[in-house]
Scaffold this active site. Sequence first.
Site, short mmCIF file in Angstrom:
data_model
loop_
_atom_site.label_atom_id
_atom_site.label_comp_id
_atom_site.label_asym_id
_atom_site.label_seq_id
_atom_site.Cartn_x
_atom_site.Cartn_y
_atom_site.Cartn_z
N HIS A 37 0.86 -1.08 0.03
CA HIS A 37 0.12 -0.05 0.14
C HIS A 37 0.93 1.26 -0.07
CE1 HIS A 37 -2.84 -2.83 2.11
NE2 HIS A 37 -3.61 -2.52 1.28
N GLY A 147 -3.21 -1.87 -6.80
CA GLY A 147 -1.94 -2.96 -6.90
C GLY A 147 -2.37 -4.01 -8.13
N LYS A 149 -1.70 -7.04 -7.52
CA LYS A 149 -2.03 -8.26 -6.79
C LYS A 149 -3.44 -8.47 -7.07
CE LYS A 149 -2.36 -9.08 -2.32
NZ LYS A 149 -3.55 -9.91 -2.39
N GLN A 153 -9.59 -7.04 -9.97
CA GLN A 153 -10.17 -6.04 -9.36
C GLN A 153 -9.71 -4.68 -10.56
OE1 GLN A 153 -10.61 -4.66 -5.35
NE2 GLN A 153 -8.69 -3.79 -5.67
N SER A 186 -2.76 -7.84 3.29
CA SER A 186 -3.18 -7.54 4.73
C SER A 186 -3.88 -8.93 5.24
CB SER A 186 -4.62 -6.68 4.57
OG SER A 186 -4.05 -5.54 3.93
O1 PAF Z 1 -8.44 -3.46 -3.00
C1 PAF Z 1 -8.99 -3.31 -1.84
O2 PAF Z 1 -8.64 -2.84 -0.96
C2 PAF Z 1 -10.50 -2.81 -2.20
O3 PAF Z 1 -11.05 -3.83 -2.85
C3 PAF Z 1 -10.79 -1.53 -2.56
C4 PAF Z 1 -10.55 -1.30 -3.75
C5 PAF Z 1 -10.42 -0.56 -1.42
C6 PAF Z 1 -12.40 -1.40 -2.51
O4 PAF Z 1 -12.94 -1.57 -1.45
#
Ligand code: PAF
Length: 278
Positions: A37, A147, A149, A153, A186
């Site tokens: 992050h 990211g 990873k 997404q 995490s």
């Molecule tokens: O990747 C994440 O941590 C989550 O999916 C995000 C993009 C913050 C949406 O809640």
Amino acid sequence: MKNFKKRADLQQYIAGLRAGGAVITFVPTMGALHRGHLSLIEQAKVLGDIVVCSIFVNPTQFNDPKDLEIYPRPILDDIQKLEAVGCDILFNPEVSEMYAGNEKWHLDIGELEGLLEGKFRPGHYQGVTQVVFKLFNVVKPDIALFGQKDYQQVLVIKRMIDLLSLPVKIEMCPISREEDGLAMSSRNIHLTPRDRQHALILSKTLNKVNQHFDPEKIDELKQLAEADITAEPGVALAYFEIADGDTLLPANKNTKSIVALVAAMVGKTRLIDNVIIR
Ligand code: PAF
């Protein structure tokens, strides 16, 4: 670092900065921040003038209530990390600030939603698009960073941006890894020392597939990878796919952009990882 909990306050503050010509970069997170992050925040600082980070554990993207309950929330530690790395603004809203009630709306992003992660976590990407859309609406960033990873997404969010013509540019940043190859997540704090060792099979297998990649042998490589991961004690494979990097449909020898993706339960923890092959 300025810390906001209310949408309206953040919007007003950012509007002032934007009026002064600032380029706003945005790193949405669910907290429990690790070096991955923080590398996004660092890259965001390079790309813009003001970095906004959100920490919001989004309930609508968890299909397992237990998973939501145990998701780590070390907010004081996170604030210290963000301050140390020079983040300008934190947005850390309550659930009631982000959701009006039992919201049912859902953006149809097509096939991508039901593949790989989507197949194993029904509704997950509906929750992700809901919250990222809402966060974009509040922050109105010029650039948002995610990211690699969570490769799927990133594709989902890019699809949402195309469908809704949102004026935001997406930057995908490389996976941060521990020295032994484990992708930072995490969720890694839930791994027992033994799980932690077993989890290395994921990055090792991805590397092996990448190193021995031969477009004529995609099926064979996939089968070998599945066999290696399945043979690892304590690891239950969900999927290993060698996919088209744009659609995530299975790749073939003519596919231009190729990514290998894996998901598995390691002990009680679900991990994902991937490698961009070409
Ligand atoms: O990747 C994440 O941590 C989550 O999916 C995000 C993009 C913050 C949406 O809640």
